[in-house]
Design a protein around this motif. Structure first.
Motif, short mmCIF file in Angstrom:
data_model
loop_
_atom_site.label_atom_id
_atom_site.label_comp_id
_atom_site.label_asym_id
_atom_site.label_seq_id
_atom_site.Cartn_x
_atom_site.Cartn_y
_atom_site.Cartn_z
N TYR A 197 -6.14 4.23 -3.76
CA TYR A 197 -5.67 2.91 -3.34
C TYR A 197 -6.70 2.31 -2.38
O TYR A 197 -7.03 2.89 -1.35
N GLY A 203 0.81 -1.20 0.00
CA GLY A 203 0.00 0.00 0.00
C GLY A 203 0.85 1.26 0.00
O GLY A 203 0.57 2.21 -0.74
N LYS A 240 2.30 1.82 -3.53
CA LYS A 240 1.34 2.28 -4.53
C LYS A 240 0.90 3.71 -4.29
O LYS A 240 0.76 4.50 -5.23
N VAL A 241 0.67 4.07 -3.03
CA VAL A 241 0.26 5.45 -2.73
C VAL A 241 1.40 6.41 -3.04
O VAL A 241 1.18 7.49 -3.60
#
Length: 812
Positions: free
Chosen positions: A314, A186, A189-190
Motif C-alpha cells: 500500500y 489505508g 486496504k492494508v
C-alpha cells in the motif's frame, strides 16, 4: 430504523459499495467515497442509538431520512452490480444517481452533529486514550533501552532520538492520529491484504516518502481490533532503523514466533497465526534476514522503498486540502481551523507548499506558532524558492529526506538531483528526463529508465503510467514523472550548495519575470554548471545578459509566453548535447533568433513543445549530430515543405523522430526517407495526416513505426513490406485505416502489432508468414482475423484490449 442504520444492513451496503468500486468503472470513485463515508459514520450513529441517551424528535426525523437514503443506496448498488459493464448508457445513469445520493449523504453527515453524544463520553475516554498512548511509548522506550547492547554514545543518541520522535507523535493531541479519510482508506486496504494470508508466511508492505505517515498507519494497524482479533492478539511491532542490530532483532522475532526461549532454527511447536510489523526498514537485505519460512505468520514491512511485491504494497496517500489544513492548524493554532482574524490566505499558501505531507505540515505549523503574519510571509517566500522555512524545518524535514539519499549510489543520487531542473507541479515527460540523464551521465536509454524506476520504487518520484507501461515498445513520451515539491526542494537545496559559479547545476527554483540577480552579479566569470534550467515568462533581447557556460551539456528553457527570444549565449555553448524548450502557455509560441543553432555541432537531443517550429530552408546549417528530434503540441507550419528543403541533409544522423499532437501536420516530406539512420518514427495524435511517403523501404534501420491516433490515415504504403528490420507497428485508433498491405507477410522481423480501435475489416493471407510475430493487440471483435495466423505461428499471443478512446487532447 436503528437496525438499518447501525446493523448488518449497513455492513452489507459498505461491502457492496466496495464491490461496485472494483467492478463498475463509471461508479468507481463515487462508490468508494460513499463506502468510506458510511463506514466512518456508522459507529457514531450506533453510539447515539444504543447509548440510552434520548434523541430529540428533530434528530429522529433526520435519522429516519438518513435511513431511507441508505435504503435507496442499497437498492442502487444491487442494480449496478447486475448491470453489464458494456452497457455504458445504463452505467452513466447509475453513476448520476449515485452522485446524487453521495451529495445527500454528505449533507446529512455534515449537518448532523454526530459528536453530541460523544461530548460527555469522550471527556472520559480521551484522557484514557492519551495515557494509553504515553504508556505505549514509555513501554517502547523501556523495551529499547532494556534490550539494547551498549554500542557507544552514538547508538544511545540514535535510540533516544527515535524514542523522542515516537513520544511526540503519540502524545501530541491531534497529531497524525486524525488524518481522516486517507488513514481510514489505508487501514482498510492494508487489512484486506493481511486478511488474505494463507498458511504460508505472507509479506505485506506499507510504502511512502519520508514523513508521509507510514508509521502512524502501521501503529493504527497494530492497535486495530479487527487485526488483533484475526491474529489472536499476537502482534509484534519492531523498529528496524537504518543501522539495525539484525542478530538481536532476529532473536526477538524468533522468540515471539515460537513462544519459547529457544535458539533460532530449533524445532517449533505447532504454529498459530501471528503478525510481525517491521517499521523503518531500509533495505531488502535487512528484511530478508528478519523473515522466517514458518507457516501461519505474516510480516508487515514499513519502508520508504517498495520492499514487498507491488501487488501487496500500500502506497501511503498524502493528505487532501481539508485534511492538510486541519493538521497544520492543529500544529500552528491548537485548533483544526484558522482562528478568527488571522489571514486565511497565508495559511492556504503555507499549506499549499507542504503538498499534503504530514511531517512538513506538523513541523512548519509548529515553527510558525505564535509568529506575526510578517514572519509567515517570509516563510512563504522561502518555501516557494525551495528553501527551508526555518532551522527547525531544515533539521527535521529536509534532513530526514536527505537520509533517504544515503543509500543511493552516486550516479542514482545525481539523477535524483537533476529533477530539480524541472518546474514544480508539472508532469515531466519521461522522454525528456531520459534524454537529460543519458547526456549528463553517459547512460544507455535502458539504464537511465532502470534508474528512474529505482527512484520510483524508493518513493523519490512518481511514474504516471500509460496503460502500456513496461511493454517492450512502450514510448517514453507516453509516460510522465512527477515529484513531490518537498523532494524537489531537497534536490534544489543540495544542488545550490557552494559558490554559484562552481556549482554543477544552475537552476531557477520557480518561474520569475527575469533571470536571478544573483546570476547577473556573478556573470563576470564563467559558470561551471553542466545543466542549466531557466524558468521565466516572455523574454526579449534586453532581458538576457551575457553568460559564459563553457561546460553546459544540458539546457532546459521553460517559459509561458506567445513569443520568446532565445538566449544569445546558446551560440557559445560548445558542449551542449541536449536542448529542451517547453512553453507552458496556452498557445504555441514563436521563437526568435533560431539561427543560433548554427554553432551547436554536438547537439544530440532537441525537444520542442508548444512552439511554432522554425521554417527550415536550403540554407539551414545541418545539425550533424542530432539523434533525437521531438515535436510536441507544435505548429509545424511549412517547416517540412519538401519542395524547399532536404530533411536528410539537415538531420543526417537522426535516429528517433517523434511528432505528437501536431494538428497541422498533413504529410511527411519524401526526403525523410533519405535519413537511413532512422530507427524509430512516431507520428501520434495528428488528426490531419493522411498518408506516409512512398519510399519508406529506403529506411533500412527502421525498427519502430508508431502511427497512433491518426484518424485520417487511410492506408500504409506497400513499401513497408520491404523494411528489413521492422519489429513493431502501432496503428491503434487509426479509424480510417481499413486494410494492411497484401504483402505484409514479408516483414519476417515483425514482433508486435498494436491495432486496437482500428477499422481493419480483415488481414491479408500472407500474415501467416509473420514467423517472428509474438504479440498482437486488437479489439475483441477482431480476434477472429488472427485465428489462422495463431495456428501457423508458434508462440503468438493475440490479446483483446478494452476500448478506451483517447480524449487526452481535450485537456491541452
Amino acid at each position: 430504523m436503528a437496525e438499518l442504520v447501525g446493523g448488518e444492513v449497513v455492513t452489507e451496503l459498505v461491502k457492496q459499495l466496495f464491490a461496485v468500486s472494483k467492478k463498475a468503472f463509471r461508479c468507481r470513485s463515487v462508490a468508494e467515497n460513499l463506502a468510506i463515508m458510511i463506514d466512518n459514520v456508522k459507529p457514531n450513529i450506533k453510539e447515539i442509538l444504543y447509548s440510552g441517551v434520548e434523541v430529540s424528535e428533530h434528530r429522529q426525523v433526520q435519522l429516519r431520512m438518513f435511513s431511507e437514503t441508505l435504503d435507496k443506496c442499497k437498492k442502487l448498488t444491487d442494480k449496478v452490480l447486475k448491470c453489464h459493464r458494456w452497457n455504458m448508457v445504463r452505467q452513466l445513469y447509475h453513476a448520476k444517481k449515485m452522485e446524487d445520493l453521495e451529495k445527500k449523504i454528505s449533507r446529512f453527515i455534515q449537518g448532523l452533529p454526530l459528536h453530541i453524544l460523544a461530548d460527555v463520553h469522550h471527556l472520559r475516554v480521551d484522557a484514557e486514550v492519551r495515557l494509553d498512548r504515553i504508556d505505549r511509548s514509555c513501554d517502547s522506550l523501556t523495551e529499547k533501552l532494556g534490550s539494547m547492547k551498549i554500542r557507544g554514545s552514538e547508538s544511545m543518541r540514535e535510540v533516544l532520538k527515535t524514542a523522542e520522535a515516537t513520544m511526540e507523535t503519540v502524545t501530541d493531541d491531534g497529531g497524525f492520529e486524525n488524518l481522516g479519510v486517507g488513514l481510514e482508506l489505508g487501514k482498510r486496504k492494508v487489512k484486506e491484504m493481511l486478511f488474505k494470508s494463507s498458511d504460508e508466511a505472507r509479506l505485506v508492505g506499507i510504502s511512502g516518502m519520508s514523513g508521509s505517515g507510514k508509521t502512524t498507519l502501521a501503529r493504527e494497524i497494530e492497535r486495530d481490533e479487527d487485526v488483533r482479533g484475526h491474529f489472536g492478539d499476537r502482534v509484534l511491532f519492531l523498529i528496524v532503523s537504518q543501522s539495525p542490530n539484525l542478530e538481536e532483532l532476529r532473536s526477538r522475532i524468533w522468540g515471539f514466533l515460537t513462544g519459547y526461549d529457544v535458539d533460532v532454527g530449533d524445532t517449533l511447536p505447532e504454529s498459530t497465526r501471528k503478525l510481525v510489523i517491521l517499521d523503518d526498514v531500509w533495505t531488502r537485505e535487512s528484511l530478508d534476514q528478519l523473515m522466517f519460512t514458518i507457516p501461519g505468520y505474516s510480516t508487515l514491512v514499513v519502508s520508504r522503498s517498495k520492499l514487498a511485491d507491488t501487488r501487496t504494497t500500500y502506497d501511503v496517500e498524502l493528505l487532501n486540502e481539508d485534511e492538510a489544513t486541519s493538521l497544520f492548524c492543529l500544529s500552528a493554532f491548537n485548533q483544526k481551523s484558522v482562528p478568527l482574524g488571522f489571514s486565511k490566505s497565508l495559511v492556504k499558501q503555507v499549506v499549499g507548499e507542504c503538498k499534503g505531507l504530514p511531517l512538513s505540515l506538523k513541523v512548519i505549523g509548529a515553527s510558525l506558532k505564535n509568529q506575526p503574519e510578517k514572519y509567515w510571509e517570509g516563510a512563504v517566500t522561502r518555501l516557494s524558492k525551495g528553501e527551508p522555512a526555518d532551522e527547525t524545518h531544515e533539521s527535521r524535514v529536509f534532513a530526514q529526506i536527505q537520509a533517504t539519499l544515503e543509500n543511493l549510489d552516486l550516479k542514482t543520487r545525481d539523477c535524483f538531483l537533476e529533477l530539480g531542473a524541472f518546474p514544480e507541479d508539472k508532469k515531466i515527460p519521461l522522454d525528456v528526463l531520459i534524454n537529460v540523464l543519458v547526456e549528463l551521465h553517459d547512460l544507455e536509454d535502458t539504464t537511465a529508465f532502470a534508474v528512474i524506476v529505482d527512484l520510483a520504487n524508493r518513493n523519490l518520484l512518481t511514474l504516471v503510467k500509460d496503460p502500456r507501461f513496461g511493454a517492450m515498445y512502450t514510448s517514453y513520451y507516453d509516460i510522465f514523472v512527477t515529484q513531490h515539491d518537498v523532494l524537489r526542494d531537497v534536490a534544489l537545496r543540495l544542488s545550490n550548495r557552494g559558490i554559484l559559479n562552481r556549482r554543477e547545476r544552475l537552476l531557477m527554483p520557480k518561474r520569475e519575470s527575469e533571470l536571478p540577480r544573483e546570476w547577473e552579479r556573478s556573470n563576470d566569470e564563467p559558470y561551471n554548471a553542466r545543466i542549466v534550467s531557466i524558468h521565466t515568462g516572455e523574454m526579449t533581447e534586453m532581458d538576457w545578459f551575457d553568460m559564459e557556460l563553457p561546460k553546459a551539456e544540458v539546457l532546459i528553457l521553460n517559459f509561458s509566453s506567445e513569443k520568446y527570444v532565445l538566449p544569445p549565449f546558446i551560440a557559445r555553448m560548445g558542449k551542449l548535447r541536449a536542448l529542451v524548450i517547453i512553453n507552458n502557455g496556452m498557445s504555441p509560441a514563436r521563437l526568435h533568433d533560431f539561427s543560433i543553432f548554427t554553432n551547436m555541432a554536438r547537439l544530440k537531443s532537441l525537444w520542442l513543445e508548444r512552439v511554432h517550429v522554425p521554417e527550415l530552408s536550403s540554407s539551414t546549417v545541418p545539425l550533424k549530430n542530432l539523434h533525437k528530434l521531438s515535436l510536441i503540441l507544435c505548429k509545424i507550419n511549412n517547416s517540412f515543405d519538401q519542395t524547399e528543403v532536404d530533411i536528410a541533409q539537415v538531420f543526417p544522423k537522426l535516429t528517433d523522430l517523434t511528432i505528437d499532437h501536431c494538428g497541422d501536420l498533413v504529410e511527411l516530406p519524401s526526403t525523410i526517407c533519405g535519413i537511413t539512420s532512422l530507427n524509430s518514427i512516431s507520428i501520434t495524435n495528428c488528426p490531419r495526416i493522411k498518408e506516409l511517403p512512398k519510399h519508406l523501404s529506403k529506411l533500412k534501420a527502421l525498427q519502430l513505426l508508431r502511427l497512433y491516433a491518426c484518424p485520417e490515415l487511410k492506408s500504409l504504403p506497400v513499401e513497408i513490406c520491404a523494411l528489413p528490420r521492422l519489429k513493431y507497428v502501432d496503428i491503434s485508433q487509426c479509424v480510417s485505416l481499413s486494410s494492411l498491405p497484401e504483402e505484409i507477410g514479408k516483414v519476417r522481423t515483425l514482433e508486435k502489432m498494436d491495432m486496437r480501435e482500428c477499422s481493419l475489416l480483415s488481414i491479408p493471407r500472407s500474415a501467416v508468414s509473420l514467423t517472428s510475430l509474438r504479440h498482437v493487440i486488437c479489439d475483441s471483435e477482431a480476434l477472429w482475423m488472427w485465428e489462422e495466423v495463431e495456428k501457423a505461428v508458434p508462440g503468438l499471443r493475440v490479446e483483446a484490449a478494452e476500448k478506451s478512446f483517447s480524449l487526452d487532447w481535450l485537456d491541452e
